[in-house]
Design a protein around this motif. Structure first.
Motif, PDB file in Angstrom:
ATOM      1  N   GLU A  52     -10.929   6.384  12.449  1.00 38.92           N
ATOM      2  CA  GLU A  52     -11.173   7.078  13.785  1.00 38.92           C
ATOM      3  C   GLU A  52     -11.945   6.489  14.658  1.00 38.92           C
ATOM      4  O   GLU A  52     -11.063   6.419  16.118  1.00 38.92           O
ATOM      5  CB  GLU A  52     -11.588   7.992  13.856  1.00 38.92           C
ATOM      6  CG  GLU A  52     -11.158   9.023  13.113  1.00 38.92           C
ATOM      7  CD  GLU A  52     -12.014  10.535  12.704  1.00 38.92           C
ATOM      8  OE1 GLU A  52     -11.416  11.333  12.554  1.00 38.92           O
ATOM      9  OE2 GLU A  52     -12.897   9.873  12.515  1.00 38.92           O
ATOM     10  N   GLY A  53     -12.133   4.341  14.432  1.00 35.81           N
ATOM     11  CA  GLY A  53     -12.863   4.077  15.473  1.00 35.81           C
ATOM     12  C   GLY A  53     -13.896   4.701  16.228  1.00 35.81           C
ATOM     13  O   GLY A  53     -13.909   3.521  16.948  1.00 35.81           O
ATOM     14  N   LYS A  54     -14.828   4.274  15.280  1.00 31.98           N
ATOM     15  CA  LYS A  54     -16.266   5.631  15.733  1.00 31.98           C
ATOM     16  C   LYS A  54     -17.429   5.188  15.105  1.00 31.98           C
ATOM     17  O   LYS A  54     -17.998   5.756  13.960  1.00 31.98           O
ATOM     18  CB  LYS A  54     -16.248   7.188  15.475  1.00 31.98           C
ATOM     19  CG  LYS A  54     -15.034   7.955  15.912  1.00 31.98           C
ATOM     20  CD  LYS A  54     -15.215   9.470  15.769  1.00 31.98           C
ATOM     21  CE  LYS A  54     -13.898   9.988  16.199  1.00 31.98           C
ATOM     22  NZ  LYS A  54     -13.587  11.577  15.942  1.00 31.98           N
ATOM     23  N   PHE A  60       0.783  -1.335   0.098  1.00 32.40           N
ATOM     24  CA  PHE A  60      -0.705  -0.366  -0.157  1.00 32.40           C
ATOM     25  C   PHE A  60       0.889   1.183   0.246  1.00 32.40           C
ATOM     26  O   PHE A  60       0.206   2.342  -0.646  1.00 32.40           O
ATOM     27  CB  PHE A  60      -1.011   0.003   1.425  1.00 32.40           C
ATOM     28  CG  PHE A  60      -1.858  -0.637   1.028  1.00 32.40           C
ATOM     29  CD1 PHE A  60      -2.742  -1.811  -0.105  1.00 32.40           C
ATOM     30  CD2 PHE A  60      -1.794  -2.006   1.974  1.00 32.40           C
ATOM     31  CE1 PHE A  60      -3.450  -2.132   0.061  1.00 32.40           C
ATOM     32  CE2 PHE A  60      -2.888  -3.832   2.231  1.00 32.40           C
ATOM     33  CZ  PHE A  60      -3.512  -3.511   0.852  1.00 32.40           C
ATOM     34  N   PRO A  61       2.130   1.638   0.856  1.00 30.96           N
ATOM     35  CA  PRO A  61       3.028   2.368   0.775  1.00 30.96           C
ATOM     36  C   PRO A  61       3.162   2.800  -0.782  1.00 30.96           C
ATOM     37  O   PRO A  61       3.028   3.784  -1.240  1.00 30.96           O
ATOM     38  CB  PRO A  61       4.163   2.235   1.299  1.00 30.96           C
ATOM     39  CG  PRO A  61       3.388   1.509   2.592  1.00 30.96           C
ATOM     40  CD  PRO A  61       2.312   0.824   1.724  1.00 30.96           C
ATOM     41  N   LEU A  62       3.411   1.809  -1.599  1.00 33.74           N
ATOM     42  CA  LEU A  62       3.943   1.393  -3.071  1.00 33.74           C
ATOM     43  C   LEU A  62       2.090   2.144  -4.220  1.00 33.74           C
ATOM     44  O   LEU A  62       2.980   2.981  -5.178  1.00 33.74           O
ATOM     45  CB  LEU A  62       4.712   0.710  -4.507  1.00 33.74           C
ATOM     46  CG  LEU A  62       5.775   1.364  -3.696  1.00 33.74           C
ATOM     47  CD1 LEU A  62       6.696  -0.353  -4.326  1.00 33.74           C
ATOM     48  CD2 LEU A  62       6.788   2.256  -4.096  1.00 33.74           C
ATOM     49  N   CYS A  63       1.132   1.482  -3.770  1.00 33.79           N
ATOM     50  CA  CYS A  63      -0.081   1.689  -4.090  1.00 33.79           C
ATOM     51  C   CYS A  63      -0.451   3.327  -3.992  1.00 33.79           C
ATOM     52  O   CYS A  63      -0.147   4.137  -4.935  1.00 33.79           O
ATOM     53  CB  CYS A  63      -0.723   1.480  -3.399  1.00 33.79           C
ATOM     54  SG  CYS A  63      -2.646   1.241  -4.018  1.00 33.79           S
ATOM     55  N   PHE A  92      -5.651   1.565   4.111  1.00 32.07           N
ATOM     56  CA  PHE A  92      -4.850   0.391   4.474  1.00 32.07           C
ATOM     57  C   PHE A  92      -3.973   0.592   4.641  1.00 32.07           C
ATOM     58  O   PHE A  92      -2.935  -0.676   5.056  1.00 32.07           O
ATOM     59  CB  PHE A  92      -4.368  -0.364   3.290  1.00 32.07           C
ATOM     60  CG  PHE A  92      -6.562  -0.730   2.840  1.00 32.07           C
ATOM     61  CD1 PHE A  92      -6.483  -1.923   3.432  1.00 32.07           C
ATOM     62  CD2 PHE A  92      -6.193  -0.588   1.536  1.00 32.07           C
ATOM     63  CE1 PHE A  92      -8.219  -2.634   2.450  1.00 32.07           C
ATOM     64  CE2 PHE A  92      -7.964  -1.343   0.437  1.00 32.07           C
ATOM     65  CZ  PHE A  92      -8.356  -2.008   1.364  1.00 32.07           C
ATOM     66  N   CYS A  93      -2.903   2.006   4.953  1.00 31.83           N
ATOM     67  CA  CYS A  93      -1.591   2.042   5.774  1.00 31.83           C
ATOM     68  C   CYS A  93      -2.070   2.323   6.660  1.00 31.83           C
ATOM     69  O   CYS A  93      -1.159   2.234   7.761  1.00 31.83           O
ATOM     70  CB  CYS A  93      -0.886   3.005   5.387  1.00 31.83           C
ATOM     71  SG  CYS A  93       0.264   2.656   3.605  1.00 31.83           S
ATOM     72  N   ASP A  94      -3.392   2.920   6.872  1.00 31.85           N
ATOM     73  CA  ASP A  94      -4.090   3.182   8.638  1.00 31.85           C
ATOM     74  C   ASP A  94      -3.179   4.554   8.842  1.00 31.85           C
ATOM     75  O   ASP A  94      -3.050   4.964  10.501  1.00 31.85           O
ATOM     76  CB  ASP A  94      -3.691   2.450   9.482  1.00 31.85           C
ATOM     77  CG  ASP A  94      -4.023   2.475  11.074  1.00 31.85           C
ATOM     78  OD1 ASP A  94      -5.208   2.757  10.775  1.00 31.85           O
ATOM     79  OD2 ASP A  94      -3.696   1.448  12.125  1.00 31.85           O
ATOM     80  N   ASP A  95      -3.515   4.965   7.834  1.00 34.54           N
ATOM     81  CA  ASP A  95      -2.789   6.528   8.247  1.00 34.54           C
ATOM     82  C   ASP A  95      -3.780   7.653   8.114  1.00 34.54           C
ATOM     83  O   ASP A  95      -3.995   8.625   7.154  1.00 34.54           O
ATOM     84  CB  ASP A  95      -1.521   7.055   7.173  1.00 34.54           C
ATOM     85  CG  ASP A  95      -1.016   8.446   6.694  1.00 34.54           C
ATOM     86  OD1 ASP A  95      -1.251   8.920   8.203  1.00 34.54           O
ATOM     87  OD2 ASP A  95      -0.023   8.119   6.615  1.00 34.54           O
TER      88      ASP A  95
END
Length: 513
Positions: A330-332, A241-244, A282-285
């Protein structure tokens, strides 16, 4: 009347705006001596029907033979398209094709210089809007005229046309190769989702390397968008996913550097942002995700009234996907579940115009948000829509995990009698798709032995399963189920007797989300 054409006609009429309907009637009446031409009457009959009723339509025109009625229907369809084309004459593509048709008419009249003048106007417009396929068609028409008639053009005219033609053909080779590769990778993803193991990874990588044209990155030109698309899909499929993100971001930057591209292909620009957001998801950023989502929303808001219907559908699909994904990041989940009610109202407006793949993705996201909020009955409602869908060849990963999540929902609801049969059917389905992993095996094993046990005595088994899964998902291919459902957090919610939303939210807060 042909049912297929009747359906197409009804579908087209229901999509028309008030301005398009008014223009159609004026367009038809000005070319007819009748006070109200029969195709206008037929148009009104179709327009009054919310659902197509062919028998009722036939009853309105009972005095006409079936063949005559069929001819009127075909004529109505053609006149509608002509009317819409005239009303949308500011579309560069339509205007270029119109100029080419003028050039053909003048050529057939033997007015070669006038024909070349129209082609020059068309070529300038095609160059401005980077429509190279139309530009090549124009050049071929210019060559045809120059080689057959004495036009009095400049001495270097033949050389100019030859160079233009050769350069466009070179671009088309790379552009076509990259677009073919992007399409095939996208088709693979829709059918199978991410790779499931090293063997599949090697197959996809070999396919990509074999079909990618040998072109140096510094030599990229008009074909760069398809170059980016191909890399985005490749890295998405292999879960890098970083390269994506890198290539999705380049995709958007190419548009930012060229305003003409944004004007010509706003939906492609929006799709680029969608892939940026998916990669960051998917990078959870969460920080960069919010920034990019705000940019996309600002762009859509600024262009909303200039979008055509197709562009509005694309904007809705990708912007709403981003909004739903932000609740996960955000887990909301409770807030997300509440937003689902708003979203479903919006979805009803576009539902008939969104493809089955997107619908299933939306249903799964809503099911997951409601699962995370503890609303298991509502979650199951969305999951059943996916599980009961007769089309099983699209988005196999979503179909697999919908069944998997459905098992856990039934467990939460205490539907022990159903779980036994659900386990068997889900097991068979996933084996059929060759989508069976160690994570699944561990969950199936746990459910089999726990459904008839006292729930209060299961804590040691939850801990045992948790320890096993933490080890298993260190393998990046076994980590794939975590892209859809945080099973580890669900287990922790059982171990510590906390809502799954609280467990996930605490993890997000500790990461700074």
């Amino acid at each position: 009347m042909s049912k297929q054409l009747s359906y197409q006609l009804h579908h087209l009429i229901k999509r028309l705006t008030k301005a398009e309907k008014r223009h159609f009637k004026l367009y038809v009446k000005r070319n007819s001596s009748e006070k109200e031409p029969i195709i206008v009457k037929m148009f009104d009959v179709f327009d009054r029907q919310n659902e197509l009723d062919e028998e009722k339509i036939n009853s309105f025109f009972s005095q006409l033979k079936s063949s005559t009625l069929s001819n009127h229907r075909a004529h109505l369809y053609e006149q509608l398209l002509s009317s819409i084309r005239l009303l949308n004459n500011d579309d560069p593509r339509i205007r270029i094709k119109e100029l080419i048709s003028y050039a053909d008419v003048l050529h057939n009249k033997g007015l070669y210089e006038q024909s070349l003048t129209q082609l020059l106007r068309a070529k300038q417009l095609a160059s401005k809007n980077q429509m190279d396929i139309l530009k090549l068609e124009i050049i071929e028409l210019e060559k045809k005229i120059e080689t057959r008639y004495v036009t009095g053009s400049t001495p270097d005219r033949a050389l100019e046309l030859t160079k233009e033609s050769q350069e466009l053909r070179r671009q088309f080779y790379f552009n076509g190769s990259w677009s073919d590769l992007a399409l095939q990778l996208y088709d693979y993803y829709l059918k199978f989702g991410p790779v499931k193991g090293k063997e599949q990874l090697d197959q996809v990588t070999t396919f990509f390397n074999r079909n990618a044209p040998q072109q140096h990155e510094n030599a990229l030109g008009a074909d760069t968008i398809f170059y980016c698309q191909s890399h985005v899909w490749y890295y998405h499929i292999i879960q890098n996913f970083p390269l994506c993100y890198k290539y999705a971001k380049l995709w958007c930057e190419l548009f930012d550097q060229n305003s003409v591209m944004i004007e010509e292909e706003p939906e492609m620009y929006i799709r680029g942002y969608h892939n940026v957001l998916s990669s960051l998801f998917f990078c959870d950023d969460v920080i960069r995700f919010r920034e990019e989502l705000n940019k996309l929303e600002a762009f859509v808001d600024s262009r909303q009234y200039s979008f055509n219907e197709n562009q509005r559908i694309q904007a809705f699909t990708y912007l709403e996907t981003g909004k739903l994904n932000l609740y996960f990041l955000e887990g909301k989940f409770t807030e997300g579940a509440k937003y689902c009610r708003v979203f479903e109202e919006k979805l009803q407006i576009y539902e008939s115009r969104i493809d089955i793949h997107r619908k299933m993705v939306f249903q799964y996201k809503m099911a997951s948000l409601k699962f995370g909020s503890g609303d298991f009955h509502e979650s199951l409602k969305h999951l059943n829509i996916i599980v009961n869908n007769p089309i099983t060849t699209l988005k196999e990963d979503i179909q697999s995990y919908a069944r998997f999540l459905s098992l856990i929902v039934h467990y939460e609801l205490g539907n022990d009698d159903l779980i036994y049969f659900q386990i068997k059917s889900t097991y068979r389905f996933m084996l059929k798709l060759k989508d069976f992993q160690q994570v699944h095996a561990a969950i199936f094993k746990f459910l089999r032995k726990s459904i008839y046990m006292d729930r209060k005595s299961l804590i040691p088994y939850f801990k045992e399963l948790h320890e096993e899964l933490v080890k298993v998902i260190k393998d990046k291919f076994e980590r794939r189920p975590m892209l859809y459902l945080d099973i580890v957090s669900w287990l922790e919610s059982k171990i510590y007797d906390k809502p799954v939303e609280e467990v996930i939210r605490n993890k997000k807060v500790s990461k700074g989300a």
